[in-house]
Write a protein that holds these residues in place. Sequence first.
Motif, PDB file in Angstrom:
ATOM      1  N   ASN A  61      55.233  -4.557  51.913  1.00  0.00           N
ATOM      2  CA  ASN A  61      54.360  -5.390  52.744  1.00  0.00           C
ATOM      3  C   ASN A  61      54.744  -6.866  52.668  1.00  0.00           C
ATOM      4  O   ASN A  61      54.687  -7.577  53.671  1.00  0.00           O
ATOM      5  CB  ASN A  61      52.901  -5.196  52.348  1.00  0.00           C
ATOM      6  CG  ASN A  61      52.392  -3.824  52.725  1.00  0.00           C
ATOM      7  OD1 ASN A  61      52.902  -3.181  53.636  1.00  0.00           O
ATOM      8  ND2 ASN A  61      51.377  -3.361  52.011  1.00  0.00           N
ATOM      9  N   LEU A  62      55.127  -7.318  51.483  1.00  0.00           N
ATOM     10  CA  LEU A  62      55.561  -8.712  51.333  1.00  0.00           C
ATOM     11  C   LEU A  62      56.800  -8.974  52.179  1.00  0.00           C
ATOM     12  O   LEU A  62      56.867  -9.967  52.906  1.00  0.00           O
ATOM     13  CB  LEU A  62      55.846  -9.035  49.866  1.00  0.00           C
ATOM     14  CG  LEU A  62      56.381 -10.439  49.587  1.00  0.00           C
ATOM     15  CD1 LEU A  62      55.375 -11.503  50.015  1.00  0.00           C
ATOM     16  CD2 LEU A  62      56.724 -10.588  48.116  1.00  0.00           C
ATOM     17  N   VAL A  63      57.769  -8.082  52.115  1.00  0.00           N
ATOM     18  CA  VAL A  63      58.989  -8.251  52.907  1.00  0.00           C
ATOM     19  C   VAL A  63      58.661  -8.238  54.400  1.00  0.00           C
ATOM     20  O   VAL A  63      59.149  -9.070  55.164  1.00  0.00           O
ATOM     21  CB  VAL A  63      60.028  -7.161  52.551  1.00  0.00           C
ATOM     22  CG1 VAL A  63      61.198  -7.180  53.524  1.00  0.00           C
ATOM     23  CG2 VAL A  63      60.515  -7.333  51.112  1.00  0.00           C
ATOM     24  N   GLN A  64      57.799  -7.324  54.826  1.00  0.00           N
ATOM     25  CA  GLN A  64      57.443  -7.250  56.247  1.00  0.00           C
ATOM     26  C   GLN A  64      56.714  -8.505  56.713  1.00  0.00           C
ATOM     27  O   GLN A  64      56.989  -9.017  57.798  1.00  0.00           O
ATOM     28  CB  GLN A  64      56.586  -6.012  56.509  1.00  0.00           C
ATOM     29  CG  GLN A  64      57.371  -4.731  56.420  1.00  0.00           C
ATOM     30  CD  GLN A  64      56.496  -3.491  56.526  1.00  0.00           C
ATOM     31  OE1 GLN A  64      55.283  -3.568  56.433  1.00  0.00           O
ATOM     32  NE2 GLN A  64      57.127  -2.346  56.706  1.00  0.00           N
ATOM     33  N   THR A  65      55.797  -9.011  55.906  1.00  0.00           N
ATOM     34  CA  THR A  65      55.058 -10.210  56.319  1.00  0.00           C
ATOM     35  C   THR A  65      55.922 -11.464  56.233  1.00  0.00           C
ATOM     36  O   THR A  65      55.633 -12.449  56.911  1.00  0.00           O
ATOM     37  CB  THR A  65      53.767 -10.390  55.495  1.00  0.00           C
ATOM     38  OG1 THR A  65      54.086 -10.501  54.106  1.00  0.00           O
ATOM     39  CG2 THR A  65      52.814  -9.239  55.717  1.00  0.00           C
ATOM     40  N   ASN A  66      56.983 -11.424  55.430  1.00  0.00           N
ATOM     41  CA  ASN A  66      57.901 -12.563  55.397  1.00  0.00           C
ATOM     42  C   ASN A  66      58.593 -12.742  56.741  1.00  0.00           C
ATOM     43  O   ASN A  66      58.996 -13.853  57.083  1.00  0.00           O
ATOM     44  CB  ASN A  66      58.937 -12.411  54.283  1.00  0.00           C
ATOM     45  CG  ASN A  66      58.424 -12.923  52.963  1.00  0.00           C
ATOM     46  OD1 ASN A  66      57.474 -13.695  52.899  1.00  0.00           O
ATOM     47  ND2 ASN A  66      59.060 -12.486  51.892  1.00  0.00           N
ATOM     48  N   TRP A  67      58.724 -11.676  57.518  1.00  0.00           N
ATOM     49  CA  TRP A  67      59.323 -11.800  58.848  1.00  0.00           C
ATOM     50  C   TRP A  67      58.473 -12.675  59.752  1.00  0.00           C
ATOM     51  O   TRP A  67      59.007 -13.400  60.601  1.00  0.00           O
ATOM     52  CB  TRP A  67      59.563 -10.429  59.470  1.00  0.00           C
ATOM     53  CG  TRP A  67      60.744  -9.754  58.857  1.00  0.00           C
ATOM     54  CD1 TRP A  67      60.734  -8.666  58.040  1.00  0.00           C
ATOM     55  CD2 TRP A  67      62.113 -10.142  58.979  1.00  0.00           C
ATOM     56  NE1 TRP A  67      62.008  -8.355  57.644  1.00  0.00           N
ATOM     57  CE2 TRP A  67      62.881  -9.244  58.212  1.00  0.00           C
ATOM     58  CE3 TRP A  67      62.775 -11.163  59.653  1.00  0.00           C
ATOM     59  CZ2 TRP A  67      64.265  -9.344  58.109  1.00  0.00           C
ATOM     60  CZ3 TRP A  67      64.153 -11.255  59.561  1.00  0.00           C
ATOM     61  CH2 TRP A  67      64.880 -10.354  58.789  1.00  0.00           C
ATOM     62  N   LEU A  68      57.168 -12.628  59.588  1.00  0.00           N
ATOM     63  CA  LEU A  68      56.289 -13.494  60.384  1.00  0.00           C
ATOM     64  C   LEU A  68      56.510 -14.961  60.011  1.00  0.00           C
ATOM     65  O   LEU A  68      56.622 -15.825  60.886  1.00  0.00           O
ATOM     66  CB  LEU A  68      54.824 -13.098  60.194  1.00  0.00           C
ATOM     67  CG  LEU A  68      53.799 -13.817  61.040  1.00  0.00           C
ATOM     68  CD1 LEU A  68      54.137 -13.721  62.530  1.00  0.00           C
ATOM     69  CD2 LEU A  68      52.419 -13.238  60.777  1.00  0.00           C
ATOM     70  N   ARG A  69      56.604 -15.232  58.724  1.00  0.00           N
ATOM     71  CA  ARG A  69      56.887 -16.605  58.287  1.00  0.00           C
ATOM     72  C   ARG A  69      58.249 -17.053  58.800  1.00  0.00           C
ATOM     73  O   ARG A  69      58.420 -18.184  59.256  1.00  0.00           O
ATOM     74  CB  ARG A  69      56.837 -16.705  56.759  1.00  0.00           C
ATOM     75  CG  ARG A  69      55.453 -16.481  56.229  1.00  0.00           C
ATOM     76  CD  ARG A  69      55.324 -16.468  54.740  1.00  0.00           C
ATOM     77  NE  ARG A  69      56.518 -16.688  53.958  1.00  0.00           N
ATOM     78  CZ  ARG A  69      56.518 -17.206  52.747  1.00  0.00           C
ATOM     79  NH1 ARG A  69      55.400 -17.593  52.188  1.00  0.00           N
ATOM     80  NH2 ARG A  69      57.626 -17.345  52.079  1.00  0.00           N
ATOM     81  N   THR A  70      59.221 -16.153  58.749  1.00  0.00           N
ATOM     82  CA  THR A  70      60.553 -16.458  59.265  1.00  0.00           C
ATOM     83  C   THR A  70      60.492 -16.785  60.752  1.00  0.00           C
ATOM     84  O   THR A  70      61.160 -17.718  61.219  1.00  0.00           O
ATOM     85  CB  THR A  70      61.513 -15.277  59.013  1.00  0.00           C
ATOM     86  OG1 THR A  70      61.589 -15.036  57.596  1.00  0.00           O
ATOM     87  CG2 THR A  70      62.897 -15.545  59.574  1.00  0.00           C
ATOM     88  N   ALA A  71      59.692 -16.054  61.507  1.00  0.00           N
ATOM     89  CA  ALA A  71      59.553 -16.315  62.944  1.00  0.00           C
ATOM     90  C   ALA A  71      58.948 -17.699  63.184  1.00  0.00           C
ATOM     91  O   ALA A  71      59.410 -18.437  64.068  1.00  0.00           O
ATOM     92  CB  ALA A  71      58.695 -15.234  63.594  1.00  0.00           C
ATOM     93  N   PHE A  72      57.923 -18.074  62.418  1.00  0.00           N
ATOM     94  CA  PHE A  72      57.324 -19.400  62.558  1.00  0.00           C
ATOM     95  C   PHE A  72      58.345 -20.498  62.255  1.00  0.00           C
ATOM     96  O   PHE A  72      58.471 -21.469  62.994  1.00  0.00           O
ATOM     97  CB  PHE A  72      56.113 -19.572  61.638  1.00  0.00           C
ATOM     98  CG  PHE A  72      54.883 -18.831  62.085  1.00  0.00           C
ATOM     99  CD1 PHE A  72      54.456 -18.850  63.397  1.00  0.00           C
ATOM    100  CD2 PHE A  72      54.123 -18.116  61.174  1.00  0.00           C
ATOM    101  CE1 PHE A  72      53.311 -18.182  63.810  1.00  0.00           C
ATOM    102  CE2 PHE A  72      52.980 -17.442  61.562  1.00  0.00           C
ATOM    103  CZ  PHE A  72      52.584 -17.480  62.884  1.00  0.00           C
TER     104      PHE A  72
END
Length: 94
Positions: A61-72
């Motif tokens: 879940n941490l890795v998946q949610t890091n993609w959102l931060r990466t997108a921002f």
Amino acid sequence: ITIPVMLTELVTSAGMAWVYGGWIWWLMLGLCLGTWGVTVFVSVPYHRQLAEKFDEAAHRNLVQTNWLRTAFWTGRMVIWVVILMQAVGDSLGN
């Protein structure tokens, strides 16, 4: 180690939005706040959970949610590149 950098990003984003007030600067602030929101409310709890013991679901879940931060952050970078290209073009008289 990331807190000082993220605080600098937040303060400068807010300052640019306040001083210049154009929609692009408010968008940049919004993307910054999005990064902060995901970090504080999603990533930090997963990091705390993983600090206690490894949990495969929390890690995934941490890795998946890091993609959102990466997108921002990527969105902010693209906007900065456009702003800088315009500034260079203006300075060259284009």
